[in-house]
Scaffold this motif. Structure first.
Motif, PDB file in Angstrom:
ATOM      1  N   GLY A  60      32.251  31.491  51.368  1.00 48.19           N
ATOM      2  CA  GLY A  60      31.863  32.811  50.881  1.00 48.19           C
ATOM      3  C   GLY A  60      32.522  33.137  49.557  1.00 48.19           C
ATOM      4  N   ALA A  61      33.815  32.833  49.465  1.00 51.14           N
ATOM      5  CA  ALA A  61      34.530  33.073  48.210  1.00 51.14           C
ATOM      6  C   ALA A  61      33.995  32.177  47.095  1.00 51.14           C
ATOM      7  CB  ALA A  61      36.021  32.830  48.418  1.00 51.14           C
ATOM      8  N   GLU A  62      33.629  30.939  47.448  1.00 53.34           N
ATOM      9  CA  GLU A  62      33.096  30.014  46.452  1.00 53.34           C
ATOM     10  C   GLU A  62      31.741  30.484  45.924  1.00 53.34           C
ATOM     11  OE1 GLU A  62      32.658  26.632  44.065  1.00 53.34           O
ATOM     12  OE2 GLU A  62      34.434  27.196  45.220  1.00 53.34           O
ATOM     13  N   LYS A  63      30.851  30.871  46.820  1.00 61.27           N
ATOM     14  CA  LYS A  63      29.497  31.228  46.408  1.00 61.27           C
ATOM     15  C   LYS A  63      29.434  32.602  45.765  1.00 61.27           C
ATOM     16  CE  LYS A  63      27.497  28.276  49.951  1.00 61.27           C
ATOM     17  NZ  LYS A  63      27.531  27.152  49.035  1.00 61.27           N
ATOM     18  N   LEU A  64      30.379  33.463  46.070  1.00 57.07           N
ATOM     19  CA  LEU A  64      30.439  34.764  45.420  1.00 57.07           C
ATOM     20  C   LEU A  64      31.177  34.716  44.090  1.00 57.07           C
ATOM     21  CD1 LEU A  64      31.173  37.081  48.485  1.00 57.07           C
ATOM     22  CD2 LEU A  64      29.012  36.881  47.218  1.00 57.07           C
ATOM     23  N   GLY A  65      31.745  33.562  43.756  1.00 53.44           N
ATOM     24  CA  GLY A  65      32.429  33.407  42.489  1.00 53.44           C
ATOM     25  C   GLY A  65      33.875  33.867  42.484  1.00 53.44           C
ATOM     26  N   ILE A  66      34.392  34.200  43.661  1.00 49.00           N
ATOM     27  CA  ILE A  66      35.766  34.702  43.730  1.00 49.00           C
ATOM     28  C   ILE A  66      36.766  33.611  43.353  1.00 49.00           C
ATOM     29  CG2 ILE A  66      37.524  35.664  45.257  1.00 49.00           C
ATOM     30  CD1 ILE A  66      35.283  36.994  46.824  1.00 49.00           C
ATOM     31  N   ILE A  67      36.535  32.397  43.851  1.00 46.27           N
ATOM     32  CA  ILE A  67      37.462  31.299  43.560  1.00 46.27           C
ATOM     33  C   ILE A  67      37.441  30.969  42.071  1.00 46.27           C
ATOM     34  CG2 ILE A  67      37.923  28.856  43.961  1.00 46.27           C
ATOM     35  CD1 ILE A  67      37.002  29.211  46.806  1.00 46.27           C
ATOM     36  N   SER A  68      36.255  30.924  41.491  1.00 48.34           N
ATOM     37  CA  SER A  68      36.162  30.650  40.052  1.00 48.34           C
ATOM     38  C   SER A  68      36.845  31.735  39.235  1.00 48.34           C
ATOM     39  CB  SER A  68      34.696  30.534  39.640  1.00 48.34           C
ATOM     40  OG  SER A  68      34.066  29.470  40.313  1.00 48.34           O
ATOM     41  N   TYR A  69      36.690  32.982  39.673  1.00 46.21           N
ATOM     42  CA  TYR A  69      37.328  34.103  38.970  1.00 46.21           C
ATOM     43  C   TYR A  69      38.847  33.981  39.002  1.00 46.21           C
ATOM     44  CZ  TYR A  69      38.917  38.860  38.028  1.00 46.21           C
ATOM     45  OH  TYR A  69      39.572  39.950  37.523  1.00 46.21           O
ATOM     46  N   ILE A  70      39.391  33.624  40.186  1.00 46.64           N
ATOM     47  CA  ILE A  70      40.847  33.472  40.309  1.00 46.64           C
ATOM     48  C   ILE A  70      41.341  32.311  39.463  1.00 46.64           C
ATOM     49  CG2 ILE A  70      42.715  32.948  41.931  1.00 46.64           C
ATOM     50  CD1 ILE A  70      41.131  34.428  44.071  1.00 46.64           C
ATOM     51  N   GLU A  71      40.591  31.188  39.463  1.00 46.12           N
ATOM     52  CA  GLU A  71      40.995  30.031  38.661  1.00 46.12           C
ATOM     53  C   GLU A  71      41.002  30.375  37.170  1.00 46.12           C
ATOM     54  OE1 GLU A  71      38.263  27.022  39.758  1.00 46.12           O
ATOM     55  OE2 GLU A  71      39.362  26.424  41.572  1.00 46.12           O
ATOM     56  N   ASN A  72      39.978  31.097  36.725  1.00 48.94           N
ATOM     57  CA  ASN A  72      39.921  31.483  35.320  1.00 48.94           C
ATOM     58  C   ASN A  72      41.050  32.455  34.956  1.00 48.94           C
ATOM     59  OD1 ASN A  72      37.638  29.929  34.889  1.00 48.94           O
ATOM     60  ND2 ASN A  72      36.240  31.605  35.394  1.00 48.94           N
TER      61      ASN A  72
END
Length: 574
Positions: A557-569
């Protein structure tokens, strides 16, 4: 007499001590009785005894007294020895009892932690003891040609047929998406993850079987559906979650199947020079398969499905024989092509590739609630697609590994083999045949599952005049939505499967079943159960199953909602 080897040293020592004490005691009584007897003979005399005689008599008396004291002392020592042995034996027995009590207490606490089901809760102990193998009997009534007589025929279910239904349901859309999902992670990490996924899915299927059997015992009605099982075990809130996840998963997978199967038909007709309109493949596929399932009996559908599964197996063997020669297995297992950090993203498709659970209530009914047959059908029926998936992945990825971007995840390896001629024209044709047959066998299971679900929601029976009245509407409700969505987005295949696996499979088949079984087995109400647990080790597999699946849902869910990418950035820019 020779001693028995199993006699302990303590027992030998005690026997010896008792023997010695008895011997000394008998001697003691014989000897100590000698002095009074001698005194009785010599003392009562008025005649003066000569000094020499008295001296001799005193010597004899002193000798007898010393002898008596010596033997009395020996008896006292023997008594003390016997008492010491008894105390040691008593202490040993007490220590043994304490150790047994401590061990029993530890075992009881361990079993309480693991979880057990009391025998008194089992409603049908004859099934557990093996006196009766099946929970009920399937009967079919045949009327004679003259209409005068009616005979009942026992329709015993086939374990092989049930396993084939499971295998045919599992070998479907998921197998076609598997190479694309596994390519970024590499063959070895994805294969290890697939084995773990298979274990989880087998346990999940057995848990659903246990729930189905208990539900049949509660209602006395065979043929219960999945949603009925979930509603009876969950509260209103979780029942709603179960219903949403069930329909989401099944419509998502059926949409992907229709899109892929229709696309295969359109590609084949186009290559043959046959002109068609857009969406012809999807419409023709659903119309032909839907009419067949609508009009055929269950027995006929099972026979046709068995033939289709045989066709899938034949096409698969052809792919293995043709593709194995052109595959680069050395590069496939090379360490530079293994990326285990990417395997988490492949898990939704891995789980989806082994979904068969929607036909579990059907096989429970077909096999008449026979636990042994159900277990064999599930384990055997899923082991076949597992081996096929491993070999399929190896051959497909081994043939596209030399293609630029073949393992990047940007290309569909199956489509590459079908369209580019990679590996040879024959291999591409066999892959297309295998893909289409796998789609059809998968449709059968998913259509049956959705029809059962809609009957549960509508409160309809699964057979009889009332069911026949609503049968057209039920089949239309199952088949029309996937056709409409696939026509609107013909390329929805992989996306639909990815979301269906991440949220539908994980929620409905991996999180909720162990929660329901936990409640039935170890809940405070201690309700009667039809059968004992079908999965051993109590609470351990239940807890590990739902916790792992819940973690996957959160991560995806975090991956597909972009949460993980946002945290990495955010961390990379800081």
């Amino acid at each position: 007499m020779k001693s028995t080897p199993c006699i302990s040293m303590g027992a030998i020592a005690v026997s010896t001590s008792v023997f010695l004490v008895t011997a000394k005691s008998s001697v003691h009584f014989h000897v100590s009785g000698f002095a009074p007897q001698h005194a009785a003979l010599t003392a009562p005399s008025t005649t003066r005894i000569p000094a020499r005689t008295r001296k001799h008599s005193d010597i004899v008396s002193r000798h007898n007294r010393r002898q008596s004291v010596r033997w009395v002392s020996s008896v006292d020592e023997a008594t003390e020895e016997e008492t010491g042995v008894s105390l040691l034996r008593e202490e040993f027995d007490n220590n043994l009892k304490q150790a047994e009590a401590s061990s029993f207490s530890l075992t009881a606490k361990l079993m309480e932690k693991i979880g057990t089901v009391d025998e008194s809760r089992i409603v049908f102990p004859e099934i557990e003891s093996g006196e009766v193998t099946r929970l009920f009997s399937n009967l079919e009534y045949d009327r004679s040609n003259d209409g005068q007589t009616t005979s009942a025929v026992h329709m015993a279910g086939s374990t092989v047929g049930a396993a084939a239904l499971i295998a045919g349901t599992a070998i479907g859309a998921g197998v076609l998406a598997l190479p694309a999902a596994a390519a970024p992670a590499g063959f070895l990490p994805s294969s290890g993850a697939l084995l773990i996924a298979w274990g989880y899915m087998v346990v999940s299927g057995l848990l659903i079987s246990e729930l189905a059997l208990n539900r049949i015992g509660e209602t006395g009605r065979p043929g219960v559906g999945l949603l009925d099982i979930y509603k009876s075990s969950l509260g209103p809130g979780l029942s709603a979650v179960a219903s949403v996840s069930y329909f989401f998963l099944h419509y998502a997978v059926l949409t992907a199947i229709v899109a892929q199967g229709g696309g295969n038909i359109d590609s084949f007709l186009a290559s043959s020079g046959v002109a068609t309109f857009e969406g012809f493949g999807q419409i023709s596929l659903v119309t032909s398969v839907g009419l067949a399932l609508y009009s055929m009996t269950t027995k006929t559908v099972n026979n046709v499905n068995n033939l289709l599964v045989a066709g899938v197996a034949a096409a698969f063997l052809g792919i293995m024989g043709t593709g194995a020669g052109s595959a680069d297995f050395g590069a496939l297992v090379s360490l530079e092509n293994q990326h285990p950090e990417e395997v988490v993203n492949a898990l939704p498709i891995l789980f989806l590739s082994l979904v068969y659970h929607n036909v579990v209530p059907t096989i429970v009914t077909q096999l008449e609630g026979d636990k042994s047959k159900i277990t064999k059908a599930i384990v055997g029926g899923t082991a076949v697609p597992l081996l096929m998936l491993l070999a399929w992945n190896a051959v497909v990825l081994g043939n596209v590994i030399g293609t630029p971007g073949g393992l990047s995840g940007d290309l569909d390896p199956v489509a590459v083999l079908q369209n580019s001629g990679q590996g040879g024209e024959v291999l591409g044709t066999l892959v297309t045949v295998f893909s289409e047959l796998a789609v059809v066998t998968s449709i059968i299971g998913f259509v049956y599952g959705l029809v059962d679900a809609l009957t549960d929601v509508a409160g309809l029976p699964t057979s009889g005049p009332r069911f026949d009245k609503w049968k057209p509407a039920l089949y239309a409700g199952v088949l029309v939505p996937p056709v409409a969505v696939s026509l609107a987005n013909p390329d929805i295949f992989y996306t639909a499967l990815d979301y269906g696996g991440a949220f539908g499979v994980s929620t409905f088949f991996l999180v909720l079943p162990p929660i329901m079984v936990w409640q039935q087995r170890y809940g405070e109400d201690q309700r009667p159960l039809t059968v004992k647990p079908m999965v051993p080790f109590g609470k351990i597999p239940l807890g590990s199953l739902w916790k792992a699946a819940a973690t996957l849902i959160v991560e995806q869910g975090a991956e597909k909602l972009g949460i993980i990418s946002y945290i990495e950035n955010m961390f990379s820019n800081s």
